[in-house]
Write a protein that holds these residues in place. Structure first.
Motif, PDB file in Angstrom:
ATOM      1  N   GLY A  38      23.849  48.436  41.103  1.00  0.00           N
ATOM      2  CA  GLY A  38      25.291  48.364  40.836  1.00  0.00           C
ATOM      3  C   GLY A  38      26.114  48.314  42.108  1.00  0.00           C
ATOM      4  N   ALA A  39      25.740  49.131  43.088  1.00  0.00           N
ATOM      5  CA  ALA A  39      26.458  49.117  44.359  1.00  0.00           C
ATOM      6  C   ALA A  39      26.275  47.783  45.078  1.00  0.00           C
ATOM      7  CB  ALA A  39      25.972  50.269  45.247  1.00  0.00           C
ATOM      8  N   LEU A  40      25.059  47.225  45.018  1.00  0.00           N
ATOM      9  CA  LEU A  40      24.810  45.919  45.637  1.00  0.00           C
ATOM     10  C   LEU A  40      25.650  44.834  44.978  1.00  0.00           C
ATOM     11  CD1 LEU A  40      23.179  44.120  47.567  1.00  0.00           C
ATOM     12  CD2 LEU A  40      21.441  43.951  45.784  1.00  0.00           C
ATOM     13  N   LEU A  41      25.760  44.887  43.658  1.00  0.00           N
ATOM     14  CA  LEU A  41      26.549  43.885  42.942  1.00  0.00           C
ATOM     15  C   LEU A  41      28.025  43.975  43.318  1.00  0.00           C
ATOM     16  CD1 LEU A  41      26.613  41.664  40.810  1.00  0.00           C
ATOM     17  CD2 LEU A  41      26.928  43.442  39.075  1.00  0.00           C
ATOM     18  N   LEU A  42      28.523  45.195  43.448  1.00  0.00           N
ATOM     19  CA  LEU A  42      29.928  45.365  43.836  1.00  0.00           C
ATOM     20  C   LEU A  42      30.197  44.814  45.228  1.00  0.00           C
ATOM     21  CD1 LEU A  42      30.721  48.960  42.497  1.00  0.00           C
ATOM     22  CD2 LEU A  42      31.524  46.775  41.587  1.00  0.00           C
ATOM     23  N   MET A  43      29.246  44.969  46.124  1.00  0.00           N
ATOM     24  CA  MET A  43      29.437  44.485  47.492  1.00  0.00           C
ATOM     25  C   MET A  43      29.285  42.962  47.592  1.00  0.00           C
ATOM     26  SD  MET A  43      27.506  47.410  49.742  1.00  0.00           S
ATOM     27  CE  MET A  43      28.019  46.624  51.251  1.00  0.00           C
ATOM     28  N   VAL A  44      28.368  42.393  46.809  1.00  0.00           N
ATOM     29  CA  VAL A  44      28.081  40.965  46.920  1.00  0.00           C
ATOM     30  C   VAL A  44      29.040  40.125  46.083  1.00  0.00           C
ATOM     31  CG1 VAL A  44      26.313  39.213  46.451  1.00  0.00           C
ATOM     32  CG2 VAL A  44      25.674  41.390  47.472  1.00  0.00           C
ATOM     33  N   ALA A  45      29.597  40.690  45.013  1.00  0.00           N
ATOM     34  CA  ALA A  45      30.425  39.909  44.087  1.00  0.00           C
ATOM     35  C   ALA A  45      31.587  39.200  44.770  1.00  0.00           C
ATOM     36  CB  ALA A  45      30.929  40.819  42.969  1.00  0.00           C
ATOM     37  N   PRO A  46      32.361  39.844  45.667  1.00  0.00           N
ATOM     38  CA  PRO A  46      33.451  39.093  46.320  1.00  0.00           C
ATOM     39  C   PRO A  46      32.976  37.904  47.134  1.00  0.00           C
ATOM     40  CG  PRO A  46      33.753  41.468  46.595  1.00  0.00           C
ATOM     41  CD  PRO A  46      32.386  41.269  46.038  1.00  0.00           C
ATOM     42  N   PHE A  47      31.828  38.035  47.781  1.00  0.00           N
ATOM     43  CA  PHE A  47      31.308  36.924  48.574  1.00  0.00           C
ATOM     44  C   PHE A  47      30.821  35.789  47.674  1.00  0.00           C
ATOM     45  CE2 PHE A  47      30.860  40.694  51.230  1.00  0.00           C
ATOM     46  CZ  PHE A  47      31.442  40.261  52.409  1.00  0.00           C
ATOM     47  N   LEU A  48      30.188  36.132  46.543  1.00  0.00           N
ATOM     48  CA  LEU A  48      29.773  35.103  45.602  1.00  0.00           C
ATOM     49  C   LEU A  48      30.983  34.382  45.023  1.00  0.00           C
ATOM     50  CD1 LEU A  48      26.881  36.928  43.684  1.00  0.00           C
ATOM     51  CD2 LEU A  48      26.705  35.240  45.528  1.00  0.00           C
ATOM     52  N   TRP A  49      32.035  35.136  44.721  1.00  0.00           N
ATOM     53  CA  TRP A  49      33.255  34.522  44.196  1.00  0.00           C
ATOM     54  C   TRP A  49      33.895  33.616  45.246  1.00  0.00           C
ATOM     55  CZ3 TRP A  49      35.533  33.598  39.762  1.00  0.00           C
ATOM     56  CH2 TRP A  49      36.873  33.212  39.770  1.00  0.00           C
ATOM     57  N   MET A  50      33.896  34.039  46.493  1.00  0.00           N
ATOM     58  CA  MET A  50      34.460  33.223  47.566  1.00  0.00           C
ATOM     59  C   MET A  50      33.657  31.936  47.742  1.00  0.00           C
ATOM     60  SD  MET A  50      35.215  34.344  51.501  1.00  0.00           S
ATOM     61  CE  MET A  50      33.511  34.836  51.770  1.00  0.00           C
ATOM     62  N   LEU A  51      32.325  32.035  47.732  1.00  0.00           N
ATOM     63  CA  LEU A  51      31.484  30.860  47.870  1.00  0.00           C
ATOM     64  C   LEU A  51      31.677  29.908  46.697  1.00  0.00           C
ATOM     65  CD1 LEU A  51      29.186  29.310  49.293  1.00  0.00           C
ATOM     66  CD2 LEU A  51      27.571  30.742  48.009  1.00  0.00           C
ATOM     67  N   SER A  52      31.705  30.442  45.491  1.00  0.00           N
ATOM     68  CA  SER A  52      31.891  29.604  44.317  1.00  0.00           C
ATOM     69  C   SER A  52      33.278  28.968  44.312  1.00  0.00           C
ATOM     70  CB  SER A  52      31.687  30.446  43.050  1.00  0.00           C
ATOM     71  OG  SER A  52      32.026  29.714  41.896  1.00  0.00           O
ATOM     72  N   GLY A  53      34.310  29.751  44.644  1.00  0.00           N
ATOM     73  CA  GLY A  53      35.671  29.230  44.625  1.00  0.00           C
ATOM     74  C   GLY A  53      35.915  28.144  45.646  1.00  0.00           C
ATOM     75  N   SER A  54      35.172  28.174  46.749  1.00  0.00           N
ATOM     76  CA  SER A  54      35.374  27.145  47.771  1.00  0.00           C
ATOM     77  C   SER A  54      34.931  25.769  47.287  1.00  0.00           C
ATOM     78  CB  SER A  54      34.616  27.520  49.048  1.00  0.00           C
ATOM     79  OG  SER A  54      33.210  27.509  48.836  1.00  0.00           O
ATOM     80  N   PHE A  55      34.115  25.700  46.231  1.00  0.00           N
ATOM     81  CA  PHE A  55      33.664  24.422  45.673  1.00  0.00           C
ATOM     82  C   PHE A  55      34.342  24.104  44.341  1.00  0.00           C
ATOM     83  CE2 PHE A  55      30.117  25.720  48.397  1.00  0.00           C
ATOM     84  CZ  PHE A  55      29.944  24.570  49.144  1.00  0.00           C
ATOM     85  N   LYS A  56      35.390  24.841  43.988  1.00  0.00           N
ATOM     86  CA  LYS A  56      36.099  24.617  42.731  1.00  0.00           C
ATOM     87  C   LYS A  56      37.384  23.826  42.959  1.00  0.00           C
ATOM     88  CE  LYS A  56      34.736  28.952  40.418  1.00  0.00           C
ATOM     89  NZ  LYS A  56      35.279  30.221  39.874  1.00  0.00           N
ATOM     90  N   PRO A  57      37.779  23.016  41.986  1.00  0.00           N
ATOM     91  CA  PRO A  57      39.141  22.477  42.021  1.00  0.00           C
ATOM     92  C   PRO A  57      40.159  23.608  41.822  1.00  0.00           C
ATOM     93  CG  PRO A  57      37.728  21.251  40.497  1.00  0.00           C
ATOM     94  CD  PRO A  57      36.981  22.480  40.883  1.00  0.00           C
ATOM     95  N   GLU A  58      41.371  23.358  42.211  1.00  0.00           N
ATOM     96  CA  GLU A  58      42.410  24.393  42.123  1.00  0.00           C
ATOM     97  C   GLU A  58      42.602  24.882  40.696  1.00  0.00           C
ATOM     98  OE1 GLU A  58      44.930  26.957  44.105  1.00  0.00           O
ATOM     99  OE2 GLU A  58      43.726  25.363  45.005  1.00  0.00           O
ATOM    100  N   ALA A  59      42.452  23.983  39.725  1.00  0.00           N
ATOM    101  CA  ALA A  59      42.637  24.376  38.321  1.00  0.00           C
ATOM    102  C   ALA A  59      41.572  25.366  37.878  1.00  0.00           C
ATOM    103  CB  ALA A  59      42.619  23.139  37.433  1.00  0.00           C
ATOM    104  N   ASP A  60      40.324  25.174  38.339  1.00  0.00           N
ATOM    105  CA  ASP A  60      39.254  26.102  37.966  1.00  0.00           C
ATOM    106  C   ASP A  60      39.473  27.479  38.581  1.00  0.00           C
ATOM    107  OD1 ASP A  60      38.070  24.195  36.478  1.00  0.00           O
ATOM    108  OD2 ASP A  60      36.241  24.017  37.680  1.00  0.00           O
ATOM    109  N   ILE A  61      40.021  27.530  39.799  1.00  0.00           N
ATOM    110  CA  ILE A  61      40.252  28.820  40.452  1.00  0.00           C
ATOM    111  C   ILE A  61      41.302  29.624  39.701  1.00  0.00           C
ATOM    112  CG2 ILE A  61      41.017  29.921  42.594  1.00  0.00           C
ATOM    113  CD1 ILE A  61      39.950  27.550  44.112  1.00  0.00           C
ATOM    114  N   ARG A  62      42.298  28.949  39.163  1.00  0.00           N
ATOM    115  CA  ARG A  62      43.394  29.629  38.464  1.00  0.00           C
ATOM    116  C   ARG A  62      43.130  29.784  36.970  1.00  0.00           C
ATOM    117  NH1 ARG A  62      48.091  29.683  41.617  1.00  0.00           N
ATOM    118  NH2 ARG A  62      47.884  28.528  43.578  1.00  0.00           N
ATOM    119  N   ARG A  63      41.956  29.401  36.505  1.00  0.00           N
ATOM    120  CA  ARG A  63      41.676  29.479  35.072  1.00  0.00           C
ATOM    121  C   ARG A  63      41.591  30.921  34.607  1.00  0.00           C
ATOM    122  NH1 ARG A  63      36.647  26.171  32.695  1.00  0.00           N
ATOM    123  NH2 ARG A  63      38.061  24.476  33.346  1.00  0.00           N
ATOM    124  N   VAL A  64      42.082  31.169  33.398  1.00  0.00           N
ATOM    125  CA  VAL A  64      42.002  32.484  32.753  1.00  0.00           C
ATOM    126  C   VAL A  64      41.392  32.280  31.370  1.00  0.00           C
ATOM    127  CG1 VAL A  64      43.282  34.509  31.941  1.00  0.00           C
ATOM    128  CG2 VAL A  64      44.027  33.293  34.008  1.00  0.00           C
TER     129      VAL A  64
END
Length: 278
Positions: A38-64
């Motif tokens: 759980g602690a590893l997931l909390l630490m890695v999740a922001p980096f995974l989100w940053m990596l994934s978001g860098s390859f997303k269109p702007e609409a996908d980043i703002r999707r809810v």
């Protein structure tokens, strides 16, 4: 011959048995791995989100609700980042400032730490208390006086203004002083008996023995200088002196909204040298 090659000494057999027993004991305690995972997931999740978001269109980043995996992966954010920024100049500025600040701290902090730890002079305790007192003062308190000092020296708008105020830090002096204090005085006394001067003692005896502390100080100083945003934003007065964090922030901020795709792509680019150094 094959029989002899498969023989194992009693010691080897005992070691193998102990290893297998430790593995069984560790895997027999799943409660230990649940909080660690759980602690590893909390630490890695922001980096995974940053990596994934860098390859997303702007609409996908703002999707809810948000999605982790891009529906249509694209490298447009990286292309727009490099076309918008003067990346080569800003990267060079960041490297020059970070390396200069790190080198200055390694040299000057270790010298002052050696003086406070091993040399006797009048006012030694007062100097150390002054360093400790400075360490307790928040950086924002000294921000304006430091800027006024740099402006009076006419160093604003230059890389020297980004480097000079941070060539030595109270934390670096304290770290090096505490580490050098643990070194035996007999080594220094023996060198003095052999005719070595203080500079030779520092260069040939102290520095080789303080490599772990120097490595720690170097990593911490490089990270702080590389990621520094507020001071370069205020002191650098034109784009030719901007560092990567400043240029990235200005490039990703539009008049009406922030372009998160460029921001995340730039964050990945800024993060790569830090990961390599670390």
């Amino acid at each position: 011959m094959s029989t002899l090659s498969t023989l194992r000494t009693p010691q080897q057999g005992t070691n193998r048995a102990l290893r297998r027993r430790r593995i069984r004991q560790n895997w027999g305690q799943p409660w230990l791995y649940i909080p660690l995972a759980g602690a590893l997931l909390l630490m890695v999740a922001p980096f995974l989100w940053m990596l994934s978001g860098s390859f997303k269109p702007e609409a996908d980043i703002r999707r809810v609700p948000p999605v982790l995996i891009p529906t249509v992966p694209t490298t447009a954010n990286y292309g727009e980042l490099f076309s918008t920024l003067d990346f080569t100049s800003m990267f060079a500025n960041s490297v020059i400032v970070a390396l200069a600040v790190t080198t200055g701290n390694l040299i000057f902090c270790s010298m002052l730490g050696y003086a406070l730890a091993k040399l006797e002079f009048r006012g030694q305790r007062a100097v150390f208390l002054l360093v400790m007192g400075t360490l307790m003062i928040p950086g924002l308190v000294t921000f304006v006086p430091l800027y006024v000092l740099v402006a009076n020296m006419q160093l604003t708008g230059s890389l020297l203004g980004l480097i000079l105020p941070f060539l030595a830090t109270p934390f670096g002096v304290f770290l090096m002083r505490q580490f050098i204090s643990t070194l035996p005085d007999e080594l220094i006394d023996a060198a003095r008996v052999d005719g070595c001067r203080e500079l030779a003692i520092f260069a040939k005896i102290i520095l080789p023995l303080t490599k772990p502390a120097l490595a720690t100080l170097g990593i911490i100083t490089f990270l702080g200088s590389w990621n520094n945003f507020l001071w370069p934003l205020v002191v650098a007065q034109n784009e030719s002196q901007y560092t990567l964090p400043v240029g990235l922030a200005l490039a990703s901020s539009g008049q009406t909204f922030t372009r998160f795709g460029i921001l995340l792509a730039g964050a990945m680019v800024v993060l790569l040298p830090v990961m390599i150094v670390f």
